[in-house]
Design a protein around this motif. Structure first.
Motif, PDB file in Angstrom:
ATOM      1  N   PRO A  20     -12.866  -9.625  23.285  1.00 40.40           N
ATOM      2  CA  PRO A  20     -11.729 -10.198  22.564  1.00 40.40           C
ATOM      3  C   PRO A  20     -11.494  -9.480  21.243  1.00 40.40           C
ATOM      4  CG  PRO A  20     -13.644 -11.652  22.441  1.00 40.40           C
ATOM      5  CD  PRO A  20     -13.987 -10.566  23.420  1.00 40.40           C
ATOM      6  N   VAL A  21     -10.371  -8.838  21.150  1.00 38.24           N
ATOM      7  CA  VAL A  21     -10.000  -8.125  19.936  1.00 38.24           C
ATOM      8  C   VAL A  21      -8.545  -8.448  19.639  1.00 38.24           C
ATOM      9  CG1 VAL A  21     -11.662  -6.238  20.194  1.00 38.24           C
ATOM     10  CG2 VAL A  21      -9.424  -6.092  21.301  1.00 38.24           C
ATOM     11  N   PRO A  22      -8.081  -8.168  18.445  1.00 35.69           N
ATOM     12  CA  PRO A  22      -6.690  -8.492  18.107  1.00 35.69           C
ATOM     13  C   PRO A  22      -5.712  -7.793  19.047  1.00 35.69           C
ATOM     14  CG  PRO A  22      -7.933  -7.948  16.146  1.00 35.69           C
ATOM     15  CD  PRO A  22      -8.801  -7.614  17.318  1.00 35.69           C
ATOM     16  N   PRO A  23      -4.612  -8.445  19.358  1.00 37.30           N
ATOM     17  CA  PRO A  23      -3.606  -7.821  20.230  1.00 37.30           C
ATOM     18  C   PRO A  23      -2.931  -6.647  19.533  1.00 37.30           C
ATOM     19  CG  PRO A  23      -2.764  -9.849  19.303  1.00 37.30           C
ATOM     20  CD  PRO A  23      -4.210  -9.758  18.898  1.00 37.30           C
ATOM     21  N   PRO A  24      -2.286  -5.778  20.309  1.00 36.26           N
ATOM     22  CA  PRO A  24      -1.558  -4.661  19.701  1.00 36.26           C
ATOM     23  C   PRO A  24      -0.521  -5.158  18.715  1.00 36.26           C
ATOM     24  CG  PRO A  24      -1.715  -4.381  22.079  1.00 36.26           C
ATOM     25  CD  PRO A  24      -2.215  -5.768  21.766  1.00 36.26           C
ATOM     26  N   GLY A  25      -0.368  -4.448  17.634  1.00 39.85           N
ATOM     27  CA  GLY A  25       0.583  -4.853  16.622  1.00 39.85           C
ATOM     28  C   GLY A  25      -0.083  -5.550  15.462  1.00 39.85           C
ATOM     29  N   VAL A  26      -1.253  -6.121  15.725  1.00 35.21           N
ATOM     30  CA  VAL A  26      -2.008  -6.747  14.655  1.00 35.21           C
ATOM     31  C   VAL A  26      -2.909  -5.678  14.034  1.00 35.21           C
ATOM     32  CG1 VAL A  26      -3.722  -8.505  14.087  1.00 35.21           C
ATOM     33  CG2 VAL A  26      -1.980  -8.964  15.810  1.00 35.21           C
ATOM     34  N   GLU A  27      -3.014  -5.720  12.727  1.00 35.24           N
ATOM     35  CA  GLU A  27      -3.850  -4.733  12.059  1.00 35.24           C
ATOM     36  C   GLU A  27      -5.279  -4.846  12.580  1.00 35.24           C
ATOM     37  OE1 GLU A  27      -5.108  -3.329   7.550  1.00 35.24           O
ATOM     38  OE2 GLU A  27      -3.522  -4.797   7.864  1.00 35.24           O
ATOM     39  N   PHE A  28      -5.807  -3.742  13.062  1.00 33.47           N
ATOM     40  CA  PHE A  28      -7.117  -3.782  13.694  1.00 33.47           C
ATOM     41  C   PHE A  28      -8.210  -3.815  12.636  1.00 33.47           C
ATOM     42  CE2 PHE A  28     -10.457  -2.830  16.613  1.00 33.47           C
ATOM     43  CZ  PHE A  28      -9.982  -3.298  17.818  1.00 33.47           C
ATOM     44  N   PRO A  29      -9.146  -4.761  12.739  1.00 34.03           N
ATOM     45  CA  PRO A  29     -10.203  -4.833  11.729  1.00 34.03           C
ATOM     46  C   PRO A  29     -11.214  -3.703  11.922  1.00 34.03           C
ATOM     47  CG  PRO A  29     -10.592  -6.440  13.445  1.00 34.03           C
ATOM     48  CD  PRO A  29      -9.259  -5.809  13.749  1.00 34.03           C
ATOM     49  N   PRO A  30     -11.602  -3.030  10.865  1.00 33.11           N
ATOM     50  CA  PRO A  30     -12.628  -1.997  10.979  1.00 33.11           C
ATOM     51  C   PRO A  30     -14.009  -2.626  11.118  1.00 33.11           C
ATOM     52  CG  PRO A  30     -11.974  -2.226   8.695  1.00 33.11           C
ATOM     53  CD  PRO A  30     -11.079  -3.143   9.507  1.00 33.11           C
ATOM     54  N   ASP A  31     -14.943  -1.797  11.563  1.00 32.66           N
ATOM     55  CA  ASP A  31     -16.343  -2.229  11.682  1.00 32.66           C
ATOM     56  C   ASP A  31     -16.515  -3.387  12.659  1.00 32.66           C
ATOM     57  OD1 ASP A  31     -17.056  -0.281   9.807  1.00 32.66           O
ATOM     58  OD2 ASP A  31     -16.611  -1.670   8.161  1.00 32.66           O
ATOM     59  N   LEU A  32     -15.658  -3.445  13.660  1.00 34.57           N
ATOM     60  CA  LEU A  32     -15.803  -4.433  14.721  1.00 34.57           C
ATOM     61  C   LEU A  32     -16.478  -3.738  15.904  1.00 34.57           C
ATOM     62  CD1 LEU A  32     -14.952  -7.368  15.632  1.00 34.57           C
ATOM     63  CD2 LEU A  32     -12.971  -6.266  16.685  1.00 34.57           C
ATOM     64  N   THR A  33     -17.664  -4.212  16.269  1.00 33.58           N
ATOM     65  CA  THR A  33     -18.395  -3.571  17.355  1.00 33.58           C
ATOM     66  C   THR A  33     -18.051  -4.230  18.684  1.00 33.58           C
ATOM     67  OG1 THR A  33     -20.216  -2.996  15.881  1.00 33.58           O
ATOM     68  CG2 THR A  33     -20.667  -2.948  18.229  1.00 33.58           C
ATOM     69  N   VAL A  34     -17.579  -3.424  19.612  1.00 32.97           N
ATOM     70  CA  VAL A  34     -17.214  -3.928  20.935  1.00 32.97           C
ATOM     71  C   VAL A  34     -17.876  -3.041  21.982  1.00 32.97           C
ATOM     72  CG1 VAL A  34     -15.000  -4.816  20.100  1.00 32.97           C
ATOM     73  CG2 VAL A  34     -15.131  -2.527  21.086  1.00 32.97           C
ATOM     74  N   THR A  35     -17.947  -3.554  23.190  1.00 31.55           N
ATOM     75  CA  THR A  35     -18.456  -2.764  24.302  1.00 31.55           C
ATOM     76  C   THR A  35     -17.279  -2.172  25.055  1.00 31.55           C
ATOM     77  OG1 THR A  35     -20.365  -4.223  24.513  1.00 31.55           O
ATOM     78  CG2 THR A  35     -19.872  -2.794  26.387  1.00 31.55           C
ATOM     79  N   ALA A  36     -17.249  -0.853  25.121  1.00 26.60           N
ATOM     80  CA  ALA A  36     -16.143  -0.177  25.790  1.00 26.60           C
ATOM     81  C   ALA A  36     -16.388  -0.094  27.292  1.00 26.60           C
ATOM     82  CB  ALA A  36     -15.949   1.221  25.206  1.00 26.60           C
ATOM     83  N   LEU A  37     -15.332   0.173  28.025  1.00 30.16           N
ATOM     84  CA  LEU A  37     -15.435   0.250  29.481  1.00 30.16           C
ATOM     85  C   LEU A  37     -16.342   1.395  29.929  1.00 30.16           C
ATOM     86  CD1 LEU A  37     -11.780  -0.441  30.671  1.00 30.16           C
ATOM     87  CD2 LEU A  37     -13.657  -2.045  30.325  1.00 30.16           C
ATOM     88  N   CYS A  38     -16.515   2.394  29.084  1.00 28.92           N
ATOM     89  CA  CYS A  38     -17.370   3.524  29.433  1.00 28.92           C
ATOM     90  C   CYS A  38     -18.833   3.199  29.195  1.00 28.92           C
ATOM     91  CB  CYS A  38     -16.966   4.748  28.616  1.00 28.92           C
ATOM     92  SG  CYS A  38     -17.116   4.525  26.828  1.00 28.92           S
ATOM     93  N   GLY A  39     -19.108   1.994  28.658  1.00 26.35           N
ATOM     94  CA  GLY A  39     -20.480   1.583  28.442  1.00 26.35           C
ATOM     95  C   GLY A  39     -20.972   1.800  27.030  1.00 26.35           C
ATOM     96  N   ARG A  40     -20.175   2.472  26.220  1.00 24.04           N
ATOM     97  CA  ARG A  40     -20.589   2.720  24.854  1.00 24.04           C
ATOM     98  C   ARG A  40     -20.362   1.482  23.985  1.00 24.04           C
ATOM     99  NH1 ARG A  40     -18.140   7.523  26.397  1.00 24.04           N
ATOM    100  NH2 ARG A  40     -19.337   9.411  26.061  1.00 24.04           N
ATOM    101  N   GLU A  41     -21.229   1.333  22.992  1.00 21.90           N
ATOM    102  CA  GLU A  41     -20.988   0.352  21.944  1.00 21.90           C
ATOM    103  C   GLU A  41     -20.178   1.060  20.879  1.00 21.90           C
ATOM    104  OE1 GLU A  41     -23.262  -2.848  20.915  1.00 21.90           O
ATOM    105  OE2 GLU A  41     -22.743  -3.205  23.006  1.00 21.90           O
TER     106      GLU A  41
END
Ligand SMILES: [Zn+2]
Length: 81
Positions: A20-41
């Motif tokens: 869950p991350v902000p939708p497009p158009g919303v200013e994206f918060p920096p330093d938010l750690t997410v798991t990407a589809l490629c497996g990377r953090e």
């Protein structure tokens, strides 16, 4: 119905995450750690430059599978990320 994933700029590439991350158009918060589809953090980066980073090919391929889109036919960016 929005797609259940979001592009996340981080680690010098644009990744795709189902976290869950902000939708497009919303200013994206920096330093938010997410798991990407490629497996990377991936820790998100801020700023316009971050959105100009190359697309992570693994995330791009998996995102295309999710939406049923055909894979890229151009192999030009196959070696990135
Ligand atoms: Zn990725």
């Amino acid at each position: 119905m929005p797609h259940p994933f979001t592009w996340v700029p981080g680690d010098h590439a644009r990744h795709v995450s189902e976290d869950p991350v902000p939708p497009p158009g919303v200013e994206f918060p920096p330093d938010l750690t997410v798991t990407a589809l490629c497996g990377r953090e991936v820790t998100s980066a801020a700023g316009e430059i971050a959105w100009l980073w190359p697309t992570c090919p693994d995330c791009d391929g998996r995102a295309r599978e999710l939406v049923g889109a055909p894979p890229r036919t151009d192999s030009a960016d196959g070696e990135q990320c």
